[in-house]
Design a protein around this motif. Structure first.
Motif, PDB file in Angstrom:
ATOM      1  N   THR A 182       0.837  -1.206   0.000  1.00 30.94           N
ATOM      2  CA  THR A 182       0.000   0.000   0.000  1.00 30.94           C
ATOM      3  C   THR A 182       0.870   1.254   0.000  1.00 30.94           C
ATOM      4  O   THR A 182       0.632   2.193  -0.772  1.00 30.94           O
ATOM      5  CB  THR A 182      -0.913   0.007   1.237  1.00 30.94           C
ATOM      6  OG1 THR A 182      -1.685  -1.186   1.275  1.00 30.94           O
ATOM      7  CG2 THR A 182      -1.849   1.212   1.208  1.00 30.94           C
ATOM      8  N   GLN A 183       1.861   1.280   0.864  1.00 35.84           N
ATOM      9  CA  GLN A 183       2.740   2.444   0.949  1.00 35.84           C
ATOM     10  C   GLN A 183       3.507   2.665  -0.351  1.00 35.84           C
ATOM     11  O   GLN A 183       3.700   3.807  -0.780  1.00 35.84           O
ATOM     12  CB  GLN A 183       3.688   2.273   2.127  1.00 35.84           C
ATOM     13  CG  GLN A 183       2.983   2.256   3.474  1.00 35.84           C
ATOM     14  CD  GLN A 183       3.923   2.042   4.638  1.00 35.84           C
ATOM     15  OE1 GLN A 183       5.125   1.877   4.459  1.00 35.84           O
ATOM     16  NE2 GLN A 183       3.382   2.037   5.858  1.00 35.84           N
ATOM     17  N   MET A 184       3.926   1.568  -0.996  1.00 35.90           N
ATOM     18  CA  MET A 184       4.641   1.696  -2.262  1.00 35.90           C
ATOM     19  C   MET A 184       3.740   2.286  -3.349  1.00 35.90           C
ATOM     20  O   MET A 184       4.152   3.183  -4.091  1.00 35.90           O
ATOM     21  CB  MET A 184       5.164   0.335  -2.715  1.00 35.90           C
ATOM     22  CG  MET A 184       5.974   0.393  -4.003  1.00 35.90           C
ATOM     23  SD  MET A 184       6.494  -1.239  -4.577  1.00 35.90           S
ATOM     24  CE  MET A 184       4.909  -1.913  -5.089  1.00 35.90           C
ATOM     25  N   VAL A 185       2.491   1.804  -3.452  1.00 40.93           N
ATOM     26  CA  VAL A 185       1.552   2.309  -4.457  1.00 40.93           C
ATOM     27  C   VAL A 185       1.276   3.793  -4.248  1.00 40.93           C
ATOM     28  O   VAL A 185       1.289   4.587  -5.195  1.00 40.93           O
ATOM     29  CB  VAL A 185       0.238   1.507  -4.424  1.00 40.93           C
ATOM     30  CG1 VAL A 185      -0.834   2.195  -5.271  1.00 40.93           C
ATOM     31  CG2 VAL A 185       0.464   0.085  -4.916  1.00 40.93           C
ATOM     32  N   LEU A 186       1.066   4.183  -2.998  1.00 37.03           N
ATOM     33  CA  LEU A 186       0.792   5.589  -2.707  1.00 37.03           C
ATOM     34  C   LEU A 186       1.993   6.470  -3.034  1.00 37.03           C
ATOM     35  O   LEU A 186       1.848   7.555  -3.614  1.00 37.03           O
ATOM     36  CB  LEU A 186       0.395   5.747  -1.237  1.00 37.03           C
ATOM     37  CG  LEU A 186      -0.928   5.107  -0.810  1.00 37.03           C
ATOM     38  CD1 LEU A 186      -1.126   5.257   0.694  1.00 37.03           C
ATOM     39  CD2 LEU A 186      -2.109   5.723  -1.554  1.00 37.03           C
ATOM     40  N   MET A 187       3.183   6.007  -2.671  1.00 43.28           N
ATOM     41  CA  MET A 187       4.380   6.816  -2.917  1.00 43.28           C
ATOM     42  C   MET A 187       4.695   6.919  -4.407  1.00 43.28           C
ATOM     43  O   MET A 187       5.030   8.007  -4.911  1.00 43.28           O
ATOM     44  CB  MET A 187       5.572   6.223  -2.158  1.00 43.28           C
ATOM     45  CG  MET A 187       6.840   7.032  -2.323  1.00 43.28           C
ATOM     46  SD  MET A 187       8.134   6.547  -1.146  1.00 43.28           S
ATOM     47  CE  MET A 187       7.419   7.119   0.395  1.00 43.28           C
ATOM     48  N   VAL A 188       4.584   5.799  -5.132  1.00 44.47           N
ATOM     49  CA  VAL A 188       4.864   5.822  -6.569  1.00 44.47           C
ATOM     50  C   VAL A 188       3.867   6.727  -7.285  1.00 44.47           C
ATOM     51  O   VAL A 188       4.243   7.511  -8.174  1.00 44.47           O
ATOM     52  CB  VAL A 188       4.814   4.392  -7.148  1.00 44.47           C
ATOM     53  CG1 VAL A 188       4.785   4.428  -8.677  1.00 44.47           C
ATOM     54  CG2 VAL A 188       5.994   3.570  -6.650  1.00 44.47           C
ATOM     55  N   THR A 189       2.608   6.626  -6.890  1.00 43.79           N
ATOM     56  CA  THR A 189       1.579   7.478  -7.498  1.00 43.79           C
ATOM     57  C   THR A 189       1.876   8.951  -7.248  1.00 43.79           C
ATOM     58  O   THR A 189       1.806   9.781  -8.160  1.00 43.79           O
ATOM     59  CB  THR A 189       0.186   7.126  -6.935  1.00 43.79           C
ATOM     60  OG1 THR A 189      -0.109   5.758  -7.226  1.00 43.79           O
ATOM     61  CG2 THR A 189      -0.891   8.020  -7.534  1.00 43.79           C
ATOM     62  N   PHE A 190       2.212   9.258  -6.002  1.00 37.77           N
ATOM     63  CA  PHE A 190       2.498  10.649  -5.644  1.00 37.77           C
ATOM     64  C   PHE A 190       3.705  11.176  -6.425  1.00 37.77           C
ATOM     65  O   PHE A 190       3.654  12.264  -7.030  1.00 37.77           O
ATOM     66  CB  PHE A 190       2.755  10.752  -4.138  1.00 37.77           C
ATOM     67  CG  PHE A 190       3.004  12.151  -3.665  1.00 37.77           C
ATOM     68  CD1 PHE A 190       1.960  12.981  -3.313  1.00 37.77           C
ATOM     69  CD2 PHE A 190       4.308  12.642  -3.580  1.00 37.77           C
ATOM     70  CE1 PHE A 190       2.196  14.273  -2.879  1.00 37.77           C
ATOM     71  CE2 PHE A 190       4.546  13.938  -3.148  1.00 37.77           C
ATOM     72  CZ  PHE A 190       3.489  14.755  -2.798  1.00 37.77           C
ATOM     73  N   CYS A 191       4.789  10.418  -6.437  1.00 39.24           N
ATOM     74  CA  CYS A 191       6.016  10.878  -7.101  1.00 39.24           C
ATOM     75  C   CYS A 191       5.830  11.000  -8.608  1.00 39.24           C
ATOM     76  O   CYS A 191       6.305  11.951  -9.237  1.00 39.24           O
ATOM     77  CB  CYS A 191       7.162   9.923  -6.797  1.00 39.24           C
ATOM     78  SG  CYS A 191       7.681   9.959  -5.061  1.00 39.24           S
ATOM     79  N   ALA A 192       5.118  10.033  -9.205  1.00 41.70           N
ATOM     80  CA  ALA A 192       4.915  10.055 -10.657  1.00 41.70           C
ATOM     81  C   ALA A 192       4.092  11.268 -11.070  1.00 41.70           C
ATOM     82  O   ALA A 192       4.421  11.961 -12.044  1.00 41.70           O
ATOM     83  CB  ALA A 192       4.230   8.764 -11.100  1.00 41.70           C
ATOM     84  N   LEU A 193       3.033  11.550 -10.335  1.00 42.06           N
ATOM     85  CA  LEU A 193       2.181  12.686 -10.672  1.00 42.06           C
ATOM     86  C   LEU A 193       2.871  14.017 -10.369  1.00 42.06           C
ATOM     87  O   LEU A 193       2.689  15.004 -11.084  1.00 42.06           O
ATOM     88  CB  LEU A 193       0.855  12.594  -9.928  1.00 42.06           C
ATOM     89  CG  LEU A 193      -0.090  11.491 -10.417  1.00 42.06           C
ATOM     90  CD1 LEU A 193      -1.331  11.418  -9.532  1.00 42.06           C
ATOM     91  CD2 LEU A 193      -0.496  11.724 -11.865  1.00 42.06           C
ATOM     92  N   LEU A 194       3.647  14.025  -9.304  1.00 35.49           N
ATOM     93  CA  LEU A 194       4.386  15.251  -8.965  1.00 35.49           C
ATOM     94  C   LEU A 194       5.399  15.591 -10.059  1.00 35.49           C
ATOM     95  O   LEU A 194       5.548  16.757 -10.453  1.00 35.49           O
ATOM     96  CB  LEU A 194       5.082  15.084  -7.623  1.00 35.49           C
ATOM     97  CG  LEU A 194       5.858  16.302  -7.096  1.00 35.49           C
ATOM     98  CD1 LEU A 194       4.904  17.473  -6.850  1.00 35.49           C
ATOM     99  CD2 LEU A 194       6.609  15.949  -5.825  1.00 35.49           C
ATOM    100  N   THR A 195       6.067  14.558 -10.560  1.00 34.28           N
ATOM    101  CA  THR A 195       7.067  14.772 -11.613  1.00 34.28           C
ATOM    102  C   THR A 195       6.431  15.183 -12.937  1.00 34.28           C
ATOM    103  O   THR A 195       6.926  16.085 -13.629  1.00 34.28           O
ATOM    104  CB  THR A 195       7.884  13.482 -11.819  1.00 34.28           C
ATOM    105  OG1 THR A 195       8.510  13.116 -10.595  1.00 34.28           O
ATOM    106  CG2 THR A 195       8.943  13.687 -12.898  1.00 34.28           C
ATOM    107  N   SER A 196       5.330  14.530 -13.298  1.00 35.02           N
ATOM    108  CA  SER A 196       4.714  14.772 -14.599  1.00 35.02           C
ATOM    109  C   SER A 196       3.884  16.051 -14.646  1.00 35.02           C
ATOM    110  O   SER A 196       3.823  16.724 -15.679  1.00 35.02           O
ATOM    111  CB  SER A 196       3.842  13.584 -15.008  1.00 35.02           C
ATOM    112  OG  SER A 196       2.790  13.401 -14.065  1.00 35.02           O
ATOM    113  N   SER A 197       3.252  16.391 -13.537  1.00 34.36           N
ATOM    114  CA  SER A 197       2.338  17.541 -13.549  1.00 34.36           C
ATOM    115  C   SER A 197       2.977  18.830 -13.047  1.00 34.36           C
ATOM    116  O   SER A 197       2.460  19.920 -13.290  1.00 34.36           O
ATOM    117  CB  SER A 197       1.113  17.242 -12.684  1.00 34.36           C
ATOM    118  OG  SER A 197       1.490  17.133 -11.316  1.00 34.36           O
ATOM    119  N   LYS A 198       4.114  18.708 -12.351  1.00 39.85           N
ATOM    120  CA  LYS A 198       4.769  19.862 -11.748  1.00 39.85           C
ATOM    121  C   LYS A 198       3.835  20.600 -10.778  1.00 39.85           C
ATOM    122  O   LYS A 198       3.988  21.772 -10.514  1.00 39.85           O
ATOM    123  CB  LYS A 198       5.248  20.854 -12.816  1.00 39.85           C
ATOM    124  CG  LYS A 198       6.110  20.249 -13.907  1.00 39.85           C
ATOM    125  CD  LYS A 198       7.393  19.662 -13.346  1.00 39.85           C
ATOM    126  CE  LYS A 198       8.269  19.118 -14.481  1.00 39.85           C
ATOM    127  NZ  LYS A 198       9.507  18.488 -13.952  1.00 39.85           N
TER     128      LYS A 198
END
Length: 224
Positions: free
Chosen positions: A42-58
Motif C-alpha cells: 500500500t505504501q509503495m503504491v501511494l508513494m509511486v503514485t504521488f512521485c509520478a504525478l508530482l514529476t509529470s504535472s509539476k
C-alpha cells in the motif's frame, strides 16, 4: 458483572443479536484501514503514485488529490470486506440461530442481558476442522458494557459447556486487528496456535490474517 444475566438465546432475540453483531464488526473498520495503510504494498503504491504525478504535472495539488482518492478507495475496500462478511454470517447461521445452535446437544447460543436489553452474545458448536473440539463463535459485547467482565463470563460459559459435553478443547478465530480480543483470550488461558491469511483476493491484498486460539481443557483440568 452485577446486573448482567447470561441465558440461552430465544427467538425474540433474533433482531437484537444481528444488530449487536453488525455493530461489533463495523467497529473493526478503522483498525483494519490502518492495518491496510501500514502494508508495504500500500505504501509503495501511494508513494509511486504521488512521485509520478508530482514529476509529470509539476503540481503538488494533483498528486495529493490522487493519493487522497486512493486512500478513500482503500477504505471502501475494507468496508466492503466487512459488509460481505456480515452478510455471509447472516446466511450461514445468524438468520437461523435456532436451527444452527439450539437444535443439537453439543451446540448452544447465549446472550448476556442487562435491564431487559441484550448487551452481549456468544455461541459454540462442534469444530469442523478439529474433531473433539468445540468452536467459540460470534462473541460480541456492546461498547457500553465492556470492561465489566461480560466477555470473560461469556468465555467461561462456553468453556464450562464444552467441559460438560466431554470435549477436549475450545477453538476460536479472531482477526489480527482485534487486539483487545486477543488480550482477553490469552488472559482466559487460550494459546495462539497459528496465523493465516484467508484465500480471498481482498484478504491477500491487505494481508488481513486470522489467528487461531485453543483452550486445552485437559491441561486446564490438570492445572486445577
Amino acid at each position: 458483572m452485577a446486573g448482567v444475566q447470561i441465558r440461552k438465546y430465544c427467538e425474540d432475540d433474533a433482531e437484537t443479536v444481528k444488530e449487536l453483531f453488525t455493530l461489533g464488526m463495523s467497529e473493526h473498520v478503522p483498525a483494519s484501514f490502518v492495518h491496510l495503510l501500514k502494508q508495504p504494498l500500500t505504501q509503495m503504491v501511494l508513494m509511486v503514485t504521488f512521485c509520478a504525478l508530482l514529476t509529470s504535472s509539476k503540481s503538488f495539488l494533483l498528486p495529493v488529490l490522487a493519493v487522497t482518492l486512493l486512500m478513500a478507495a482503500a477504505r471502501q475496500l475494507v468496508v466492503h470486506m466487512f459488509n460481505s462478511y456480515i452478510e455471509t454470517s447472516f446466511k450461514l447461521d445468524l438468520d437461523s440461530i435456532g436451527e444452527t445452535y439450539m437444535a443439537g446437544k453439543d451446540s448452544c447460543f447465549w446472550v448476556a442481558e442487562s435491564d431487559g436489553r441484550v448487551v452481549g452474545m456468544v455461541a459454540c458448536l462442534p469444530s469442523q476442522s478439529a474433531p473433539g473440539c468445540l468452536e467459540l463463535k460470534r462473541m460480541s459485547v456492546r461498547r457500553s458494557h465492556r470492561g465489566r467482565g461480560v466477555a470473560k463470563a461469556l468465555c467461561r460459559t462456553v468453556s464450562d459447556f464444552t467441559r460438560r459435553r466431554g470435549y477436549a478443547a475450545v477453538l476460536l478465530y479472531t482477526s489480527v486487528v482485534q487486539t483487545d480480543a486477543q488480550k482477553l483470550y490469552e488472559h482466559m488461558g487460550y494459546d495462539k496456535v497459528r496465523q493465516f491469511v484467508l484465500p480471498e483476493v481482498a484478504h491477500k491484498l491487505i494481508n488481513f490474517s486470522l489467528l487461531e486460539y485453543r483452550l486445552d481443557l485437559q491441561k486446564d483440568k490438570k492445572g486445577n
